[in-house]
Write an enzyme that holds these catalytic residues in place. Structure first.
Site, PDB file in Angstrom:
ATOM      1  N   GLU A   9       1.250  -1.595  -0.398  1.00 14.04           N
ATOM      2  CA  GLU A   9      -0.183  -0.427   0.216  1.00 14.04           C
ATOM      3  C   GLU A   9       0.917   1.099   0.190  1.00 14.04           C
ATOM      4  O   GLU A   9       1.359   1.478   0.608  1.00 14.04           O
ATOM      5  CB  GLU A   9      -0.988   0.067   1.222  1.00 14.04           C
ATOM      6  CG  GLU A   9      -2.235   1.381   0.922  1.00 14.04           C
ATOM      7  CD  GLU A   9      -1.081   2.509   2.365  1.00 14.04           C
ATOM      8  OE1 GLU A   9      -0.900   3.392   0.899  1.00 14.04           O
ATOM      9  OE2 GLU A   9      -1.374   2.737   3.175  1.00 14.04           O
ATOM     10  N   CYS A  45      -2.653   8.030   3.679  1.00 14.02           N
ATOM     11  CA  CYS A  45      -2.423   7.221   2.721  1.00 14.02           C
ATOM     12  C   CYS A  45      -3.395   7.681   1.770  1.00 14.02           C
ATOM     13  O   CYS A  45      -2.782   8.455   0.583  1.00 14.02           O
ATOM     14  CB  CYS A  45      -1.764   5.993   2.849  1.00 14.02           C
ATOM     15  SG  CYS A  45      -3.241   5.422   3.745  1.00 14.02           S
ATOM     16  N   GLN A  76       9.792  16.034   7.645  1.00 16.84           N
ATOM     17  CA  GLN A  76       8.245  16.147   7.003  1.00 16.84           C
ATOM     18  C   GLN A  76       7.557  17.245   6.956  1.00 16.84           C
ATOM     19  O   GLN A  76       7.514  18.064   6.551  1.00 16.84           O
ATOM     20  CB  GLN A  76       7.221  15.084   7.525  1.00 16.84           C
ATOM     21  CG  GLN A  76       5.922  14.846   7.546  1.00 16.84           C
ATOM     22  CD  GLN A  76       6.011  14.325   5.341  1.00 16.84           C
ATOM     23  OE1 GLN A  76       6.815  13.788   5.276  1.00 16.84           O
ATOM     24  NE2 GLN A  76       4.904  14.784   4.384  1.00 16.84           N
ATOM     25  N   PHE A  77       7.472  17.624   8.650  1.00 15.79           N
ATOM     26  CA  PHE A  77       7.923  19.107   8.476  1.00 15.79           C
ATOM     27  C   PHE A  77       8.376  20.208   7.459  1.00 15.79           C
ATOM     28  O   PHE A  77       7.574  21.333   6.679  1.00 15.79           O
ATOM     29  CB  PHE A  77       8.279  19.663  10.185  1.00 15.79           C
ATOM     30  CG  PHE A  77       8.185  21.671  10.579  1.00 15.79           C
ATOM     31  CD1 PHE A  77       6.435  21.613  11.204  1.00 15.79           C
ATOM     32  CD2 PHE A  77       9.121  22.233  10.624  1.00 15.79           C
ATOM     33  CE1 PHE A  77       6.469  22.518  10.966  1.00 15.79           C
ATOM     34  CE2 PHE A  77       9.075  23.341  10.678  1.00 15.79           C
ATOM     35  CZ  PHE A  77       7.696  23.973  11.064  1.00 15.79           C
ATOM     36  N   GLU A 126       2.175  13.892  -3.347  1.00 16.66           N
ATOM     37  CA  GLU A 126       1.696  13.106  -2.200  1.00 16.66           C
ATOM     38  C   GLU A 126       2.565  14.357  -1.353  1.00 16.66           C
ATOM     39  O   GLU A 126       3.228  14.381  -1.004  1.00 16.66           O
ATOM     40  CB  GLU A 126       1.975  11.920  -1.305  1.00 16.66           C
ATOM     41  CG  GLU A 126       1.016  11.382  -0.588  1.00 16.66           C
ATOM     42  CD  GLU A 126       1.202  10.257  -0.478  1.00 16.66           C
ATOM     43  OE1 GLU A 126       1.635   9.227  -0.978  1.00 16.66           O
ATOM     44  OE2 GLU A 126       0.166  10.337   1.023  1.00 16.66           O
ATOM     45  N   PHE A 171       1.365  14.897   2.711  1.00 17.15           N
ATOM     46  CA  PHE A 171       1.657  14.237   2.917  1.00 17.15           C
ATOM     47  C   PHE A 171       1.488  15.275   4.437  1.00 17.15           C
ATOM     48  O   PHE A 171       2.254  15.057   5.130  1.00 17.15           O
ATOM     49  CB  PHE A 171       2.562  13.330   3.573  1.00 17.15           C
ATOM     50  CG  PHE A 171       2.422  11.890   4.202  1.00 17.15           C
ATOM     51  CD1 PHE A 171       1.691  11.090   3.836  1.00 17.15           C
ATOM     52  CD2 PHE A 171       2.447  11.056   5.069  1.00 17.15           C
ATOM     53  CE1 PHE A 171       0.885   9.742   4.341  1.00 17.15           C
ATOM     54  CE2 PHE A 171       2.431  10.657   6.219  1.00 17.15           C
ATOM     55  CZ  PHE A 171       1.443   9.442   5.824  1.00 17.15           C
TER      56      PHE A 171
END
Length: 248
Positions: free
Chosen positions: A21, A55, A102-103, A152, A154
């Site tokens: 996935e 996701c 990620q930030f 993406e 996220f």
């Protein structure tokens, strides 16, 4: 994202079955006959669940032109009510992003959206001096092909796109390498049935979003992965089919 190495590793080792996935860039299509207030709530939940780190997040919000401006207005009003802060505080709606990498990745996507001409209507900046907190961002006037529309993110970034006709929006919604989820908000059964047939995604939500059921298969099309989790389909990866042919 190129997932060829995962497939290659599975094939070159022992041909082990794999189930993957791999995320998505899921469209949520809001038709002009929708209950607007309900649609705003559904779209918010679709995009901002778990600080946008989901996701199957409905991160491409397609809104029919006749209700577009009103939807954006209500969506912004709804986002501004959200409390960003300590996740252990019961009054908090949105906590921090998972880590420093990620930030900064999310903030870079937000800057990219502004540079490419999307209109940042609210949010999109760091909150406070400590922690990985980002004020939820809403972009209007997003166009196909923009980085924030294709990749993406996220994170807590909602992209709102206009559409005119069903033919047009189905084509645009499917114009992505991903195919994990999709959603449609409409009171018209014919529209819902057509969208359910023609949208290229493993999970289709109708007049709701981000609902998970242990008996319903979960997985995607295209680069969103192979195989399914949950439900009867989720067992197939653990089984082999055997054919017995006997002379009578």
């Amino acid at each position: 994202m190129d997932h060829t190495p995962e497939y290659k590793a599975a094939a070159e080792s022992n041909l082990k079955d794999i189930s993957l996935e791999l995320g998505g860039k899921s469209p949520l299509i809001i038709c002009e006959d929708a209950d607007l207030d309900k649609a705003v709530e559904i779209a918010h939940f679709a995009c901002f669940l778990n600080h946008g780190q989901c996701c199957i997040a409905g991160s491409r919000t397609f809104v029919q032109n006749s209700i577009y401006d009103k939807f954006v207005e209500k969506a912004v009003r709804h986002v501004k009510k959200q409390n960003v802060g300590n996740p252990f505080d019961l009054s908090t709606d949105q906590g921090p992003q998972i880590d420093n990498e990620q930030f900064h990745s999310i903030l870079e996507y937000i800057e990219s959206g502004k540079k490419e001409g999307a209109k940042l209507v609210t949010g999109g900046e760091r909150k406070g001096e400590r922690g990985y907190y980002i004020k939820p961002a809403v972009f209007a006037n997003v166009e196909d092909g923009m980085k924030i529309e294709q990749e993406e993110i996220f994170g807590p970034v909602q992209n709102i796109l206009r559409f005119q006709t069903l033919d047009e929006v189905i084509h645009r919604a499917n114009n992505t390498k991903y195919g994990l989820g999709a959603g449609v908000i409409s009171s018209n059964t014919s529209i819902v049935n057509r969208m359910s047939r023609e949208l290229q995604a493993g999970v289709i939500y109708v007049n709701l979003y981000n609902h998970l059921c242990a008996t319903a298969p979960f997985g995607g099309y295209k680069m969103s992965g192979i195989g399914r989790e949950l439900g009867q389909a989720g067992l197939h990866g653990y089984l082999n089919t055997k054919c017995v042919i006997e002379a009578l």
